[in-house]
Design an enzyme around this catalytic site. Structure first.
Site, PDB file in Angstrom:
ATOM      1  N   HIS A 118      11.424  -6.575  -1.056  1.00  0.00           N
ATOM      2  CA  HIS A 118      10.466  -5.822  -1.679  1.00  0.00           C
ATOM      3  C   HIS A 118      10.710  -4.620  -1.186  1.00  0.00           C
ATOM      4  CE1 HIS A 118       7.084  -4.641  -4.405  1.00  0.00           C
ATOM      5  NE2 HIS A 118       6.589  -4.417  -3.780  1.00  0.00           N
ATOM      6  N   ASP A 158       2.684   1.383  -2.980  1.00  0.00           N
ATOM      7  CA  ASP A 158       3.144   0.570  -3.609  1.00  0.00           C
ATOM      8  C   ASP A 158       3.111   0.886  -5.292  1.00  0.00           C
ATOM      9  OD1 ASP A 158       5.511  -1.695  -4.382  1.00  0.00           O
ATOM     10  OD2 ASP A 158       4.045  -2.874  -3.371  1.00  0.00           O
ATOM     11  N   CYS A 173      11.652  -3.171  -7.645  1.00  0.00           N
ATOM     12  CA  CYS A 173      10.899  -2.218  -6.742  1.00  0.00           C
ATOM     13  C   CYS A 173      11.478  -1.390  -6.190  1.00  0.00           C
ATOM     14  CB  CYS A 173      10.022  -3.256  -6.063  1.00  0.00           C
ATOM     15  SG  CYS A 173      11.080  -3.997  -5.586  1.00  0.00           S
TER      16      CYS A 173
END
Lengths: 680, 333
Positions: A462, A478, A418
């Site tokens: 994250h 995201d 991520c």
């Protein structure tokens, strides 16, 4: 008390020191327990009679070397870790000169302190249990010192110590509940040895992926009411606005805010954060595991929060202390508030700045695409769609990237975790002239089915992006969701089942699909959670609530009475177990029958006097109640024959018992006799 | 002057204390330890332990650590529980004297004590001692009894009363000290210290020379024998003569002619009373060792000649108590 030490007690105190020190091993340099082991070994040889006590010079040398070692290692002796190291060493060396009771007790008290101090580092159930084992062992050593060793079996000190501590438990509970929790009197040195965990305030490619390999717990969250849906669970922790071409980091003003919070200032935000309230609000309590960092995690836009937290100008929560122990705080958040509807002119350049001379391809592409888009939103949608459609891979084991990490990632490897996506995405936005920043925290959480709370692990760490859009403020995007939607909708373990926790084959979390393991894992976590909630988090507020509920109102008088009653009952139990245990002498059948007769006669007013023998008593009864003379005389006769003449006659015993039964059956008669007697 | 005042004050306090104790725990042959006569206080180590608890409490407060609080309270509870355990270790114990045998002054007197459990509990490591003597430690099993012997230096002849016994126990943790002062009415007869030197007097004369009071011997009458001219006239049995029997002499002590008399007067050269008693004591022992018969004459006591251990003990007892107020010896076992 003689000063000589019972031989066996030496083994006890040495064992107790080992039990007290063992839990400290993880946060002690290996040479410290080695010194203890060496000292204990030498003492054991002395105990065996093989070696002499070390000479004074050798002991002095050991002390000097150990102190120097501690000083060199920690650079100070004023701190928790050096203090523990010194205590361990001191306890070991004390055994080397342990000849009399004074030294023995000093070693024992050091043991007590070592055993209890380990919960300054870790406070889980298992650590409390280990500390308790230490307390039991030291208490057993004290008992072993004070009992005459030849008289009892080897484990007897342990049994008595356990019994006494068990008897002390009710008192402990009472004191624990009522003792006022006063604010710290002065600040104490904290442990420096503890590793920092969780995300740091900088982010390079691969950082979050490393956290993804850890199954440690980051925090637990209990919601008041229903928790939000999974893809709203973005736990904001850090906002990284500064990029140097490779690494994202927290800007200088944010670091300053954290420092101000540590100093206890009430308002730390450089600029008061402005937001427009939303409609959707949640309240929850976060129980943060010790991370030795300062940031606290919250959803969306915090509206209200506990004492002990401050808000920064980028809406992140900052703790006023380093979180070296588990920390619990309550937050109310808006999930759909508008963050900073106006971006101050001073801040805008900061959120747009990119270092010159890095990632030229990505920069060029962003400029072209923005030129071709009608709005910022349209540009962002195009970038996200590109991530979705192109051949991007979501993986925990991304390859290393070169100097132009964004170019390498976007146009070369296309395999990343991520932070790669968040970093590249934010870069593209900034290159296109849209203020954007990286946010680091956790996403998601696992629900414990036995109680309404979420578990957030390190592998839930994250990174995502926030872009500032005119009229909308900071909006969360995201890019990972575009590449691997499952990561956001369910969890990392579902998406990357092969790579998930590949480094720790024994981790329970890997096998959570297996029902029995899931059950054990969640049950154990529930226990830990309740332990934290009931024991570790018990504070002034909860104390007041609990006492109020238990006593039906809180007043000093009630409290004192309750303490006296509770303490009194607890002590009465001990008193009973100590003094109430005088066994009643078990009489033989003949005596029992005779005593039954005496009781019967006593009811009718003829109490046998203390010291009055059976014959005298019989004669008195015969004088005062001639009507019973025959029966009583017969019974007394049989009793004396059976009891004193040494004859064992079943027939006589049966006759005795039968006579007593008859006599007792006719008690009505005696009662009438009594009443007649007393009326005259 | 202030020193003497202090001494007087201390004397006053001590005598008050003794009186109070005598009222509260009166002397008795047998004493049962109960809440009436057992006292309990933290020991020095116990105060150390309380300091440790204080340190832990401060750590708990300053680190805001509930588990440290919990352990502090657990150990605090342990201390309270230990009060009961330590008390229980003494309570229910019955102490009584189990006799003592006489010693010479300057030797260690041995007192046997009997400890008996009457509460069906074990009593471990019970220490017993006098203020200036050694400590003995005993263990009594539930329902059982145990005998210990204590030694004390006896310095002066006469009845030696060692005074109040201290009974104490630190069991089980050593954090508390339970103790009692009890008076078991113990006494031990202390013979005089035998003089280091001094030859037997030459005039420790034979038989009759020593007779000072002629009537005193009438109890030791042993029989008649035919009158021999030269027998003292006052020994002639006139009554039998009146009955028509031949002249007979009342014989008082069969062996009087072979026995020695030790007389108070003979020790005159030794000096004061104590020295004279010591000298006589030495002679008694010498004569006993030589298995000779001897009698002893003190200004207020007269012991007819005899021999053997019992006789020696009688003589030594008389010497021990000589010149001492009688009241001291009364009531002694």
């Amino acid at each position: 008390m003689s000063m000589r030490l019972p031989r066996r007690s030496l083994l006890w105190v040495m064992g107790a020191l080992v039990v007290c020190t063992a839990p400290h091993l993880p946060h002690l340099a290996p040479w410290v327990p080695a010194v203890l082991g060496f000292a204990l070994f030498w003492r054991y040889r002395v105990y065996q009679g093989r070696w002499p006590f070390p000479p004074v010079a050798a002991r002095a040398l050991l002390v000097l070397v150990s102190f120097l070692g501690v000083g060199l290692q920690f650079r100070t002796i004023n701190g928790l870790d050096p203090a523990i190291a010194l205590l361990v060493i001191a306890a070991g060396l004390k055994t080397l000169e342990m000849r009399d009771t004074r030294d023995y007790l000093i070693a024992c008290f050091t043991g007590y302190f070592l055993a209890s101090s380990q919960v300054l580092f870790e406070q889980e159930i298992q650590h409390a249990a280990m500390a308790l084992a230490g307390l039991v062992a030291v208490t057993a050593a004290l008992v072993a010192r004070h009992q005459r060793e030849s008289a009892r079996g080897f484990p007897s000190p342990l049994l008595l110590a356990s019994k006494m501590l068990a008897q002390a438990l009710p008192l402990m509970l009472m004191l624990f509940v009522v003792f006022p929790r006063i604010a710290p009197l002065w600040s104490m040195p904290q442990s420096k040895a503890a590793a920092k965990t969780g995300p740091s305030d900088t982010l390079s490619p691969g950082d979050i992926a490393r956290l993804g390999g850890s199954n440690a717990l980051a925090f637990r969250v209990a919601f008041d009411g229903a928790p939000p849906i999974q893809h709203d669970l973005y736990w904001r922790g850090l906002v990284l606005s500064q990029f140097d071409g490779r690494e994202w980091s927290v800007p200088a003003f944010a670091r300053m805010e954290a420092d101000l919070a540590l100093r206890g200032l009430r308002k730390v935000a450089v600029r008061e954060p402005v937001s427009v309230p939303g409609r959707e609000s949640v309240e929850y309590r976060v129980i943060l595991e010790p991370s030795n960092r300062q940031w606290a995690y919250a959803l969306g836009t915090p509206r209200a929060w506990d004492e002990g937290l401050r808000i920064g100008s980028d809406f992140r929560l900052i703790s006023t202390t380093m979180i070296s122990q588990r920390k619990s705080y309550w937050v109310q958040s808006d999930l759909d508030a508008t963050l900073e509807p106006e971006l101050p002119a001073l801040r805008r350049p900061l959120e747009l700045r990119l270092p010159e001379g890095f990632n030229p391809r990505a920069r060029e592409m962003a400029r072209q695409w923005r030129a071709g888009a009608r709005s910022d939103r349209e540009f962002i949608s195009r970038v996200l769609a590109w991530f979705r459609q192109e051949n991007f891979f979501y993986t925990l084991t991304p390859p290393l990237l070169g100097r132009d990490s964004v170019d390498d990632f976007l146009f070369g490897e296309r395999r990343g975790f991520c932070e790669h996506y968040a970093s590249a995405f934010t870069f593209l936005l900034r290159a296109a002239g849209i203020p954007a920043r990286v946010v680091v925290g956790y996403q998601g959480g696992e629900r414990n089915p036995y109680e309404n709370y979420l578990l957030v692990h390190e592998f839930d760490a994250h990174a995502w992006s926030e872009a500032w859009l005119p009229g909308e403020g900071w909006v969360r995007f995201d890019p990972t969701a575009a590449v691997a939607p499952g990561r956001i909708e369910s969890s990392l373990g579902e998406v990357l089942s092969d790579e998930f926790l590949a480094g720790s084959p024994l981790a329970f979390e890997r096998y959570r699909g297996i029902p029995i393991i899931a059950l054990v894992r969640m049950r154990w976590d529930l226990l830990t959670y309740q332990w934290a909630k009931l024991v570790l988090e018990y504070d002034t507020e909860r104390q007041a609530a609990l006492l109020n509920r238990m006593l039906g109102g809180l007043s000093p008088a009630r409290l004192v009475v309750a303490m006296l009653v509770a303490g009194g009952v607890a002590l009465m139990l001990v008193v009973f177990s100590l003094f109430g245990a005088v066994p009643r002498r078990r009489h033989d059948p003949a005596t029992r029958a005779y005593l039954r007769m005496c009781t019967s006669l006593a009811h009718s007013g003829l109490v046998r006097l203390p010291g009055e023998g059976p014959i005298d008593y019989c004669e008195r009864v015969c004088r005062e109640r001639p009507e019973m003379a025959a029966a009583v005389r017969g019974i007394t006769d049989d009793f004396l024959t059976l009891g004193y003449a040494g004859t064992q006659s079943a027939a006589r015993l049966a006759r005795l018992q039968a006579s007593v039964r008859r006599l007792r059956a006719s008690r009505a008669f005696f009662f009438s006799g009594t009443s007649r007697n007393s009326s005259t | 002057m202030s020193a003497s005042l202090r001494a007087r004050l201390r004397g006053l306090i001590e005598s008050r204390w003794e009186r109070w104790l005598a009222r509260r725990v009166p002397p008795a042959r047998e004493v049962l330890l109960t809440q009436r006569n057992v006292y309990i206080m933290p020991s020095a180590q116990g105060y150390g332990f309380l300091c440790l608890l204080l340190a832990m409490l401060l750590a708990g407060m300053n680190y805001e650590n509930n588990l440290v609080f919990a352990f502090t309270f657990l150990l605090g509870g342990l201390f309270v529980v230990a009060v009961l355990h330590t008390y229980a270790n003494l309570a229910g114990l019955t102490l009584s004297g189990a006799g003592s045998s006489p010693v010479f002054a300057g030797e260690r007197a041995a007192f046997s004590l009997c400890l008996r459990d009457s509460a069906a509990r074990c009593h471990d490591a019970v220490g017993i001692w006098w203020r200036d003597g050694d400590e003995a430690e005993a263990r009594v099993a539930p329902g059982g009894e145990s005998t210990i012997t204590l030694h004390l230096y006896a310095t002066r002849r006469g009845w030696f009363r060692p005074g109040r016994l201290r009974v104490r126990s630190h069991y089980p943790l050593g954090l508390l000290r339970a103790w009692s002062w009890i008076d078991l009415d113990l006494a031990c007869l202390v013979y005089p210290r035998p003089a280091a030197s001094g030859a037997l007097p030459v005039e420790a004369g034979r038989g009759d020379e020593g007779f000072a009071t002629p009537d005193a011997g009438s109890e030791d009458f042993s029989g008649f024998r035919r009158y021999v001219p030269g027998d003292p006239l006052r020994h002639v049995a006139w009554r039998t003569l009146a009955k028509g029997q031949p002249l007979q002499t009342r014989e008082y002590i069969a062996y009087a002619d072979r026995s020695l008399w030790l007389d108070w007067q003979q020790s005159e050269g030794a000096g004061g009373v104590e020295e004279r008693v010591s000298l006589l004591c030495r002679w008694v022992l010498e004569l006993h060792r030589a298995q000779l018969q001897f009698g002893l004459i003190l200004p207020d006591v007269r012991i007819e000649p005899g021999s053997g251990d019992t006789h020696r003990d009688r003589a030594l007892t008389a010497l021990s108590l000589f010149g001492l107020p009688a009241a001291v010896g009364a009531g002694a076992a």
